[in-house]
Design a protein around this motif. Structure first.
Motif, mmCIF file in Angstrom:
data_model
loop_
_atom_site.group_PDB
_atom_site.id
_atom_site.type_symbol
_atom_site.label_atom_id
_atom_site.label_comp_id
_atom_site.label_asym_id
_atom_site.label_seq_id
_atom_site.Cartn_x
_atom_site.Cartn_y
_atom_site.Cartn_z
ATOM 1 N N LEU A 145 0.833 -1.205 0.000
ATOM 2 C CA LEU A 145 0.000 0.000 0.000
ATOM 3 C C LEU A 145 0.870 1.259 0.000
ATOM 4 C CD1 LEU A 145 -2.916 -0.658 2.527
ATOM 5 C CD2 LEU A 145 -3.154 0.019 0.138
ATOM 6 N N SER A 146 0.534 2.207 -0.848
ATOM 7 C CA SER A 146 1.227 3.499 -0.830
ATOM 8 C C SER A 146 0.419 4.486 0.015
ATOM 9 C CB SER A 146 1.372 4.041 -2.252
ATOM 10 O OG SER A 146 0.107 4.396 -2.777
ATOM 11 N N LYS A 164 -1.003 7.090 -0.913
ATOM 12 C CA LYS A 164 -2.168 7.580 -1.647
ATOM 13 C C LYS A 164 -3.310 6.560 -1.665
ATOM 14 C CE LYS A 164 0.597 10.463 -4.777
ATOM 15 N NZ LYS A 164 0.943 10.726 -6.195
ATOM 16 N N GLU A 165 -2.976 5.298 -1.383
ATOM 17 C CA GLU A 165 -3.985 4.235 -1.446
ATOM 18 C C GLU A 165 -4.534 3.954 -0.045
ATOM 19 O OE1 GLU A 165 -1.621 2.141 -5.169
ATOM 20 O OE2 GLU A 165 -1.388 1.397 -3.118
ATOM 21 N N HIS A 166 -5.854 3.956 0.077
ATOM 22 C CA HIS A 166 -6.490 3.787 1.378
ATOM 23 C C HIS A 166 -6.729 2.316 1.728
ATOM 24 C CE1 HIS A 166 -7.084 8.092 1.569
ATOM 25 N NE2 HIS A 166 -7.670 8.067 0.378
ATOM 26 N N SER A 167 -6.780 1.466 0.701
ATOM 27 C CA SER A 167 -7.075 0.058 0.943
ATOM 28 C C SER A 167 -6.506 -0.799 -0.175
ATOM 29 C CB SER A 167 -8.595 -0.149 1.032
ATOM 30 O OG SER A 167 -8.923 -1.518 1.097
ATOM 31 N N SER A 168 -6.186 -2.055 0.144
ATOM 32 C CA SER A 168 -5.711 -2.999 -0.869
ATOM 33 C C SER A 168 -6.869 -3.841 -1.382
ATOM 34 C CB SER A 168 -4.630 -3.910 -0.268
ATOM 35 O OG SER A 168 -5.186 -4.706 0.777
ATOM 36 N N GLU A 201 -9.714 -0.420 -6.607
ATOM 37 C CA GLU A 201 -8.890 0.753 -6.319
ATOM 38 C C GLU A 201 -7.409 0.395 -6.187
ATOM 39 O OE1 GLU A 201 -11.680 -0.003 -4.741
ATOM 40 O OE2 GLU A 201 -12.938 1.515 -5.716
ATOM 41 N N PHE A 202 -7.144 -0.838 -5.780
ATOM 42 C CA PHE A 202 -5.756 -1.295 -5.641
ATOM 43 C C PHE A 202 -5.265 -1.761 -6.998
ATOM 44 C CE2 PHE A 202 -2.407 -4.263 -4.096
ATOM 45 C CZ PHE A 202 -1.704 -3.368 -3.314
ATOM 46 N N LYS A 259 0.125 -4.402 -8.783
ATOM 47 C CA LYS A 259 0.596 -4.665 -7.421
ATOM 48 C C LYS A 259 0.048 -6.002 -6.915
ATOM 49 C CE LYS A 259 1.593 -0.044 -5.629
ATOM 50 N NZ LYS A 259 1.377 0.877 -4.487
#
Length: 313
Positions: free
Chosen positions: A112-113, A115-119, A123-124, A128
């Motif tokens: 997770l970066s 900027k990313e809220h969830s895996s 959205e992920f 990755k």
């Protein structure tokens, strides 16, 4: 490279009880799937080894396709012939598959970066997910290569030929005695390559396809979305893994140091003699096994996780 490194070191981050439960449930689901599809794996290995390093049309064909191959094994060996290698197969599913699928969420979280809220979900990024899957597959296969080696060798045994081993434990003992403990890791290069490709194609394609169906198509989380996504994942996985799977089967069953000097020599000789399509011998039974195996594994896993109170894949 930094992402692969991050994914690898994520395996050493302390795991929660939820992670351990995911590993356990993944292993159980895959063991059921492995037992139910072992007979398909047997005919797949026989088809892959048939006509090895012989040009098309220059050898006698014993197993004429998938259905006739099954009939031939039943006629010559009985139902037990289709259960060859089932013991090491279950051992492998309970360890390798448990780790590669059970650790997938754990490694995704590590990628997770800020900027990313969830895996979770679309959205992920898919790439990755592929990195996470490839990492867990490779690590899991390195640890359990001995069971894969023995499974393939036992499945390749033909009727009328002397048996290599009396049973699974005898196989461990004989290989260790003849080639040393490291002999149990023979063929580990194609095994790790295949495992990385298997997991990088199977779990991410299931994950992404299922969430696409839910978030974009409007399907509900449930049996229908699980079925469609797992069918799609089975086709993707069979297509990407067939060449490596064929080389793995041939290299693991060849006499030590005689037929091929290395894994890469096996790749090269197969291509020179049989052409590109030689790598797709046994594609249909490979898909016939991976398709049902993937469907059974993920549908059971999703159900087990629901019963256990764990979020779906």
């Amino acid at each position: 490279w930094i992402l692969f490194e991050s994914a690898f070191f994520a395996l050493f981050v302390p795991m929660s009880s939820s992670d351990l439960e995911k590993i356990m449930l993944s292993g159980l689901a895959c063991q059921v799937a492995g037992f139910l599809t072992n007979w398909i794996d047997v005919i797949k290995v026989r088809l892959q080894l048939q006509g090895e390093l012989q040009a098309a049309g220059s050898h006698q064909i014993k197993y004429r396709g998938f259905a006739r191959g099954v009939a031939t094994i039943l006629q010559e060996e009985g139902a037990r012939g289709l259960l060859r290698g089932v013991t090491p197969s279950l051992m492998r599913e309970g360890t390798y598959s448990a780790l590669r699928i059970g650790l997938y969420d754990h490694v995704k979280e590590a990628l997770l970066s800020k900027k990313e809220h969830s895996s979770y979900g679309l959205e992920f990024p898919l790439w990755k997910k592929i990195v996470a899957g490839g990492t867990t597959g490779a690590i899991g296969s390195v640890l359990v290569n001995p069971t894969d080696l023995i499974k393939v060798q036992m499945q390749a045994e033909l009727p009328g030929q002397p048996r290599r081993y009396k049973h699974t434990l005898d196989a461990f003992r004989q290989i260790s005695k003849q080639h040393g403990v490291l002999g149990l890791w023979r063929g580990s290069i194609p095994t790790v390559m295949r495992a990385a490709i298997v997991t990088a194609s199977q779990i991410p394609s299931y994950d992404h396809c299922k969430h696409f169906l839910i978030q974009r198509v409007g399907m509900a989380e449930g049996t229908a979305s699980h079925l469609v996504a797992s069918m799609f994942a089975g086709v993707v996985m069979a297509t990407t893994t067939s060449p490596v799977d064929l080389v793995k089967s041939r290299y693991m069953t060849a006499k030590h140091g005689e037929t091929y000097s290395s894994v890469w020599n096996c790749f090269a000789r197969t291509y020179q003699v049989e052409g590109i399509m030689g790598f797709y011998k046994g594609w249909f039974p490979n898909w016939m096994r991976l398709g049902p195996h993937t469907i059974i594994s993920f549908m059971l896993l999703e159900q087990f996780r629901a019963w256990w109170g764990i979020r779906p894949v």
